[in-house]
Write an enzyme that holds these catalytic residues in place. Structure first.
Site, PDB file in Angstrom:
ATOM      1  CG  ASP A  54      -1.757   1.234   1.353  1.00 20.96           C
ATOM      2  OD1 ASP A  54      -2.093   1.632   2.488  1.00 20.96           O
ATOM      3  OD2 ASP A  54      -2.056   1.835   0.305  1.00 20.96           O
ATOM      4  CG  ASP A  70      -3.602   4.404  -2.266  1.00 25.39           C
ATOM      5  OD1 ASP A  70      -4.591   4.722  -1.590  1.00 25.39           O
ATOM      6  OD2 ASP A  70      -2.837   3.463  -1.971  1.00 25.39           O
TER       7      ASP A  70
HETATM    8  C1  LIG Z   1     -10.897   6.206  -0.142  1.00 17.64           C
HETATM    9  S1  LIG Z   1      -9.578   5.148   0.131  1.00 17.64           S
HETATM   10  C2  LIG Z   1     -10.361   3.584   0.128  1.00 17.64           C
HETATM   11  C3  LIG Z   1      -9.338   2.478   0.098  1.00 17.64           C
HETATM   12  N1  LIG Z   1      -9.957   1.156   0.144  1.00 17.64           N
HETATM   13  C4  LIG Z   1     -10.235   0.529  -0.985  1.00 17.64           C
HETATM   14  O1  LIG Z   1      -9.975   0.936  -2.097  1.00 17.64           O
HETATM   15  C5  LIG Z   1     -10.850  -0.864  -0.772  1.00 17.64           C
HETATM   16  C6  LIG Z   1      -9.749  -1.901  -0.880  1.00 17.64           C
HETATM   17  C7  LIG Z   1     -10.334  -3.253  -0.572  1.00 17.64           C
HETATM   18  C8  LIG Z   1     -10.901  -4.017  -1.571  1.00 17.64           C
HETATM   19  C9  LIG Z   1     -11.433  -5.277  -1.255  1.00 17.64           C
HETATM   20  C10 LIG Z   1     -11.386  -5.750   0.061  1.00 17.64           C
HETATM   21  C11 LIG Z   1     -10.836  -4.935   1.063  1.00 17.64           C
HETATM   22  C12 LIG Z   1     -10.303  -3.696   0.759  1.00 17.64           C
HETATM   23  O2  LIG Z   1     -11.795  -1.113  -1.835  1.00 17.64           O
HETATM   24  C13 LIG Z   1     -12.902  -0.297  -1.873  1.00 17.64           C
HETATM   25  O3  LIG Z   1     -13.124   0.557  -1.041  1.00 17.64           O
HETATM   26  N2  LIG Z   1     -13.696  -0.518  -2.946  1.00 17.64           N
HETATM   27  C14 LIG Z   1     -13.407  -1.578  -3.902  1.00 17.64           C
HETATM   28  C15 LIG Z   1     -14.629  -2.393  -4.192  1.00 17.64           C
HETATM   29  C16 LIG Z   1     -15.773  -1.481  -4.624  1.00 17.64           C
HETATM   30  N3  LIG Z   1     -16.962  -2.280  -4.908  1.00 17.64           N
HETATM   31  C17 LIG Z   1     -16.092  -0.486  -3.518  1.00 17.64           C
HETATM   32  C18 LIG Z   1     -14.871   0.334  -3.214  1.00 17.64           C
HETATM   33  C19 LIG Z   1      -8.389   2.557   1.281  1.00 17.64           C
HETATM   34  O4  LIG Z   1      -8.769   2.868   2.381  1.00 17.64           O
HETATM   35  N4  LIG Z   1      -7.119   2.188   0.951  1.00 17.64           N
HETATM   36  C20 LIG Z   1      -6.082   2.172   1.993  1.00 17.64           C
HETATM   37  C21 LIG Z   1      -5.340   0.824   1.939  1.00 17.64           C
HETATM   38  C22 LIG Z   1      -6.337  -0.335   2.016  1.00 17.64           C
HETATM   39  C23 LIG Z   1      -6.987  -0.438   3.404  1.00 17.64           C
HETATM   40  C24 LIG Z   1      -7.901  -1.635   3.492  1.00 17.64           C
HETATM   41  C25 LIG Z   1      -7.180  -2.916   3.149  1.00 17.64           C
HETATM   42  C26 LIG Z   1      -6.514  -2.837   1.793  1.00 17.64           C
HETATM   43  C27 LIG Z   1      -5.595  -1.634   1.710  1.00 17.64           C
HETATM   44  C28 LIG Z   1      -5.152   3.385   1.792  1.00 17.64           C
HETATM   45  O5  LIG Z   1      -4.381   3.250   0.615  1.00 17.64           O
HETATM   46  C29 LIG Z   1      -5.998   4.646   1.666  1.00 17.64           C
HETATM   47  N5  LIG Z   1      -5.250   5.821   2.150  1.00 17.64           N
HETATM   48  C30 LIG Z   1      -4.575   6.598   1.241  1.00 17.64           C
HETATM   49  C31 LIG Z   1      -3.905   7.733   1.665  1.00 17.64           C
HETATM   50  C32 LIG Z   1      -3.940   8.084   3.028  1.00 17.64           C
HETATM   51  C33 LIG Z   1      -4.603   7.296   3.921  1.00 17.64           C
HETATM   52  C34 LIG Z   1      -5.280   6.133   3.499  1.00 17.64           C
HETATM   53  O6  LIG Z   1      -5.892   5.369   4.267  1.00 17.64           O
END
Ligand SMILES: CSC[C@H](NC(=O)[C@H](Cc1ccccc1)OC(=O)N1CCC(N)CC1)C(=O)N[C@@H](CC1CCCCC1)[C@@H](O)Cn1ccccc1=O
Length: 329
Positions: A35, A219
């Site tokens: 990440d 990202d």
């Molecule tokens: C608006 S940041 C949303 C983003 N999390 C996503 O992109 C998740 C990823 C996912 C997909 C499938 C299962 C589980 C997780 O996926 C969705 O949210 N999705 C995909 C599926 C869609 N149907 C709905 C929308 C997010 O917090 N990333 C952080 C890293 C993630 C955390 C969760 C585990 C995977 C890695 C991170 O880099 C975001 N960051 C970026 C900069 C500063 C702080 C911060 O915290």
């Protein structure tokens, strides 16, 4: 010295990318999510409640002869999607793609949120953001890449994420054969901990790029391409059946639509994301309604060039020169 690790999409929607990481002696191999949006390496462990850890590969420091407790240190992190985890800290040998960091802070989870419990394809994260974003207290720890940088041939890594096929994270070298186009560089702003940059414009379909600064982050840990409403609207105005679906919290359309491409300018290059990379996945198994790979960043407050955008490019995360390189793939 260099490192090279394969990375694979977690599912048919390319939701996450999974990379195998070896921790400890003898090696314990865990599937982790790299990440660039965060700066902590944390894992499901022998300290994670059994009910939460079921289905996950876990790290047991007690079974590693090179593990050492970092006494008094704790960590706690919350991500953009509101998922969270926390725990205590060990140091151990961490090997990625054949390159070993001898004394890496390995953050052991004593608590994980529901999303992590359910997401059994990963056992934690490797933060590849800037050290300033590390959440260990009282003394923040360095990322694996930061620890590795001084020994790598070059202080950089590349991400080559692919749609439904194996890609790679390479450390210390650029394999230019992975790209079709020239690598265009632009300054990276690491002050917030993640890889910030400014794109110079965008276009829909094969149109000419306009001039429209878009500041955002590169990202690998975010699935989608999240941009301002005016750009999202300009794109979906070309998609007959597109509509906002409240339950899906995003724009959906008929899976049969022939989506236009989306291009953005960066570092003097144009990166074009093909229409089929923007047609992410049916909203449910077997549905003929699909969820868009491009969605609004309005309620996040930051534009995110996530995996949907990264899949169109070879991306160079150049710590030494504080810059990002983008080349069409
Ligand atoms: C608006 S940041 C949303 C983003 N999390 C996503 O992109 C998740 C990823 C996912 C997909 C499938 C299962 C589980 C997780 O996926 C969705 O949210 N999705 C995909 C599926 C869609 N149907 C709905 C929308 C997010 O917090 N990333 C952080 C890293 C993630 C955390 C969760 C585990 C995977 C890695 C991170 O880099 C975001 N960051 C970026 C900069 C500063 C702080 C911060 O915290």
């Amino acid at each position: 010295q260099t490192g090279s690790a394969n990375t694979n999409p977690s599912d048919s929607a390319d939701d996450e990318y999974i990379t195998s990481v070896s921790i400890g002696t003898p090696a314990q191999v865990l599937p982790l999510d790299f990440d660039t949006g965060s700066s902590d390496l944390w894992v499901f462990s022998s300290e994670t409640p059994k009910s939460s850890a079921s289905g996950h590969v876990t790290y047991s420091p007690s079974k590693s002869s090179t593990a050492k407790k970092l006494s008094g240190s704790t960590w706690s992190i919350e991500y953009g999607d509101k998922s969270s985890s926390s725990g205590d800290v060990y140091t151990d040998i961490v090997t990625i793609g054949g390159f070993s960091v001898k004394t890496q802070a390995v953050e052991s989870a004593t608590k994980v949120s529901t999303q992590f419990v359910q997401d059994t394809v990963i056992s934690g994260l490797v933060g590849l953001g800037f050290d300033v974003g590390n959440q260990v207290s009282p003394r923040p720890q360095k990322t694996w890449f930061s620890n590795a940088a001084s020994s790598l041939a070059e202080p950089l890594f590349t991400a080559d994420l692919r749609h439904q096929e194996t890609g790679s994270y390479n450390f210390g070298f650029i394999d230019t054969s992975l790209a079709k186009g020239t690598i265009g560089y632009t300054p990276a702003d690491g002050s917030e901990g993640y890889w910030g940059f400014t794109a110079t414009g965008y276009s829909v379909g094969g149109a000419k790029l306009n001039r429209n600064s878009i500041t955002g982050i590169a990202d690998t840990g975010t699935t989608l391409l999240l941009l301002p409403d005016n750009i999202v609207d300009a794109y979906y105005n070309n998609v007959e059946s597109a509509e906002y679906d409240d339950s899906q919290e995003g724009v959906v359309f008929d899976c049969s639509e022939d989506l236009p491409s989306f291009s953005f300018g960066v570092g003097g290059q144009t990166i074009t994301i093909s229409g089929d990379l923007l047609n992410l996945t049916p909203i449910e198994e077997g549905s003929s309604t699909c969820f868009g790979g491009l969605q609004s960043s309005a309620d996040i407050g930051i534009n995110i060039f996530g995996d949907v955008a990264l899949k169109a490019a070879l991306v160079v995360f150049d710590l030494g020169n504080e810059r990002l390189g983008w080349a069409q793939k």
